[in-house]
Design a protein around this motif. Structure first.
Motif, PDB file in Angstrom:
ATOM      1  N   THR A   5       0.867  -1.156   0.000  1.00 29.11           N
ATOM      2  CA  THR A   5       0.000   0.000   0.000  1.00 29.11           C
ATOM      3  C   THR A   5       0.912   1.215   0.000  1.00 29.11           C
ATOM      4  N   TYR A   6       0.407   2.348  -0.429  1.00 28.73           N
ATOM      5  CA  TYR A   6       1.241   3.540  -0.586  1.00 28.73           C
ATOM      6  C   TYR A   6       0.733   4.649   0.316  1.00 28.73           C
ATOM      7  N   LEU A   7       1.656   5.287   0.999  1.00 31.13           N
ATOM      8  CA  LEU A   7       1.368   6.476   1.797  1.00 31.13           C
ATOM      9  C   LEU A   7       2.345   7.567   1.385  1.00 31.13           C
ATOM     10  N   PRO A   8       1.867   8.797   1.224  1.00 30.21           N
ATOM     11  CA  PRO A   8       2.786   9.873   0.865  1.00 30.21           C
ATOM     12  C   PRO A   8       3.639  10.281   2.062  1.00 30.21           C
ATOM     13  N   GLN A   9       4.838  10.713   1.777  1.00 31.48           N
ATOM     14  CA  GLN A   9       5.710  11.290   2.805  1.00 31.48           C
ATOM     15  C   GLN A   9       6.456  12.455   2.166  1.00 31.48           C
ATOM     16  N   ASP A  10       6.605  13.520   2.929  1.00 34.14           N
ATOM     17  CA  ASP A  10       7.313  14.691   2.416  1.00 34.14           C
ATOM     18  C   ASP A  10       8.609  14.963   3.173  1.00 34.14           C
ATOM     19  N   ASP A  11       8.947  14.053   4.103  1.00 33.38           N
ATOM     20  CA  ASP A  11      10.197  14.151   4.856  1.00 33.38           C
ATOM     21  C   ASP A  11      10.659  12.724   5.145  1.00 33.38           C
ATOM     22  N   PRO A  12      11.517  12.161   4.287  1.00 34.80           N
ATOM     23  CA  PRO A  12      11.910  10.761   4.444  1.00 34.80           C
ATOM     24  C   PRO A  12      12.501  10.418   5.814  1.00 34.80           C
ATOM     25  N   ASP A  13      13.301  11.308   6.369  1.00 31.46           N
ATOM     26  CA  ASP A  13      13.910  11.019   7.671  1.00 31.46           C
ATOM     27  C   ASP A  13      12.863  10.986   8.779  1.00 31.46           C
ATOM     28  N   ALA A  14      11.902  11.894   8.733  1.00 30.69           N
ATOM     29  CA  ALA A  14      10.821  11.888   9.721  1.00 30.69           C
ATOM     30  C   ALA A  14       9.940  10.648   9.542  1.00 30.69           C
ATOM     31  N   ILE A  32      10.592   4.790   0.335  1.00 26.30           N
ATOM     32  CA  ILE A  32      11.024   3.920   1.431  1.00 26.30           C
ATOM     33  C   ILE A  32       9.952   2.855   1.636  1.00 26.30           C
ATOM     34  N   THR A  33      10.370   1.593   1.597  1.00 23.92           N
ATOM     35  CA  THR A  33       9.434   0.496   1.812  1.00 23.92           C
ATOM     36  C   THR A  33       9.677  -0.073   3.199  1.00 23.92           C
ATOM     37  N   VAL A  34       8.600  -0.137   4.002  1.00 22.11           N
ATOM     38  CA  VAL A  34       8.674  -0.659   5.367  1.00 22.11           C
ATOM     39  C   VAL A  34       7.580  -1.709   5.549  1.00 22.11           C
ATOM     40  N   GLY A  35       7.712  -2.489   6.598  1.00 25.35           N
ATOM     41  CA  GLY A  35       6.673  -3.464   6.913  1.00 25.35           C
ATOM     42  C   GLY A  35       6.981  -4.185   8.203  1.00 25.35           C
ATOM     43  N   PRO A  36       5.970  -4.855   8.750  1.00 26.11           N
ATOM     44  CA  PRO A  36       6.189  -5.623   9.973  1.00 26.11           C
ATOM     45  C   PRO A  36       7.072  -6.834   9.697  1.00 26.11           C
ATOM     46  N   ALA A  37       8.014  -7.084  10.583  1.00 29.94           N
ATOM     47  CA  ALA A  37       8.977  -8.180  10.391  1.00 29.94           C
ATOM     48  C   ALA A  37       8.276  -9.530  10.241  1.00 29.94           C
ATOM     49  N   ASN A  38       7.152  -9.708  10.924  1.00 24.94           N
ATOM     50  CA  ASN A  38       6.458 -11.001  10.874  1.00 24.94           C
ATOM     51  C   ASN A  38       5.514 -11.122   9.680  1.00 24.94           C
ATOM     52  N   GLN A  39       5.503 -10.121   8.799  1.00 23.26           N
ATOM     53  CA  GLN A  39       4.681 -10.159   7.586  1.00 23.26           C
ATOM     54  C   GLN A  39       5.535  -9.736   6.383  1.00 23.26           C
ATOM     55  N   PRO A  40       6.456 -10.579   5.972  1.00 21.74           N
ATOM     56  CA  PRO A  40       7.405 -10.171   4.935  1.00 21.74           C
ATOM     57  C   PRO A  40       6.777  -9.891   3.571  1.00 21.74           C
ATOM     58  N   ASP A  41       5.560 -10.356   3.351  1.00 16.78           N
ATOM     59  CA  ASP A  41       4.924 -10.143   2.054  1.00 16.78           C
ATOM     60  C   ASP A  41       4.003  -8.919   2.020  1.00 16.78           C
ATOM     61  N   THR A  42       3.914  -8.188   3.128  1.00 15.56           N
ATOM     62  CA  THR A  42       3.060  -6.999   3.199  1.00 15.56           C
ATOM     63  C   THR A  42       3.925  -5.783   3.489  1.00 15.56           C
ATOM     64  N   SER A  43       3.809  -4.756   2.649  1.00 16.18           N
ATOM     65  CA  SER A  43       4.664  -3.575   2.787  1.00 16.18           C
ATOM     66  C   SER A  43       3.884  -2.287   2.636  1.00 16.18           C
ATOM     67  N   ILE A  44       4.446  -1.246   3.208  1.00 18.21           N
ATOM     68  CA  ILE A  44       3.971   0.120   3.013  1.00 18.21           C
ATOM     69  C   ILE A  44       5.075   0.857   2.265  1.00 18.21           C
ATOM     70  N   VAL A  45       4.735   1.445   1.143  1.00 17.02           N
ATOM     71  CA  VAL A  45       5.699   2.241   0.390  1.00 17.02           C
ATOM     72  C   VAL A  45       5.436   3.705   0.726  1.00 17.02           C
ATOM     73  N   LEU A  46       6.412   4.342   1.343  1.00 21.26           N
ATOM     74  CA  LEU A  46       6.333   5.760   1.691  1.00 21.26           C
ATOM     75  C   LEU A  46       6.929   6.517   0.512  1.00 21.26           C
ATOM     76  N   HIS A  47       6.107   7.234  -0.185  1.00 17.37           N
ATOM     77  CA  HIS A  47       6.520   7.814  -1.469  1.00 17.37           C
ATOM     78  C   HIS A  47       6.387   9.329  -1.495  1.00 17.37           C
ATOM     79  N   PRO A  48       7.163   9.983  -2.354  1.00 18.01           N
ATOM     80  CA  PRO A  48       6.990  11.426  -2.540  1.00 18.01           C
ATOM     81  C   PRO A  48       5.649  11.661  -3.237  1.00 18.01           C
TER      82      PRO A  48
END
Length: 136
Positions: free
Chosen positions: A8-17, A42-58
């Motif tokens: 799934t995709y969520l916008p982010q405007d400050d990658p470090d934050a 930046i792609t993140v996700g819960p360690a126990n769900q390796p096939d599910t990710s959140i893409v933090l995108h501009p």
């Protein structure tokens, strides 16, 4: 047919934050961190769900977005009305206490028993996205 949620995709405007919130505060693992033309995905996700990710995108990286649409997206992000995600945890109250203790995290709602049958709380991530967390 067996469908799963891959990303799934969520916008982010400050990658470090965004990293400080999703990796450090929520405990997600970083799966990918890609830069291109001064932007980062930046792609993140819960360690126990390796096939599910959140893409933090501009938010304005899509070349088909007009300047007016970029303006509207920025305004909606600032108000917290552009994007949202619902998460679940086994220990809602413990996670709420941890996140509330971080002065950089905006609390929107304390843990509440909702009339529709769940107990949840809400925060805004650094980009203004609504993050609701419910008791699993």
């Amino acid at each position: 047919m067996n469908l799963t949620i891959a990303q799934t995709y969520l916008p982010q405007d400050d990658p470090d934050a965004a990293l400080a919130f999703y990796r450090d505060a929520l405990g997600f693992e970083v799966r990918n961190d890609v830069g291109y033309n001064g932007m980062r995905w930046i792609t993140v996700g819960p360690a126990n769900q390796p096939d599910t990710s959140i893409v933090l995108h501009p938010p304005a990286a899509d070349p088909g977005i007009t300047d007016e649409e970029r303006r509207v997206i920025s305004e909606m992000m600032a108000k917290g009305t552009y994007a949202a995600i619902n998460l679940a945890t086994e220990d809602l109250d413990g996670l709420f206490e941890k996140l509330q203790a971080d002065s950089n995290i905006e609390v929107v709602q304390e843990p509440t028993d909702q009339p529709y049958g769940i107990r949840d709380c809400a925060f805004r991530d650094p980009a203004g996205n609504m993050v609701r967390i419910q008791q699993a």
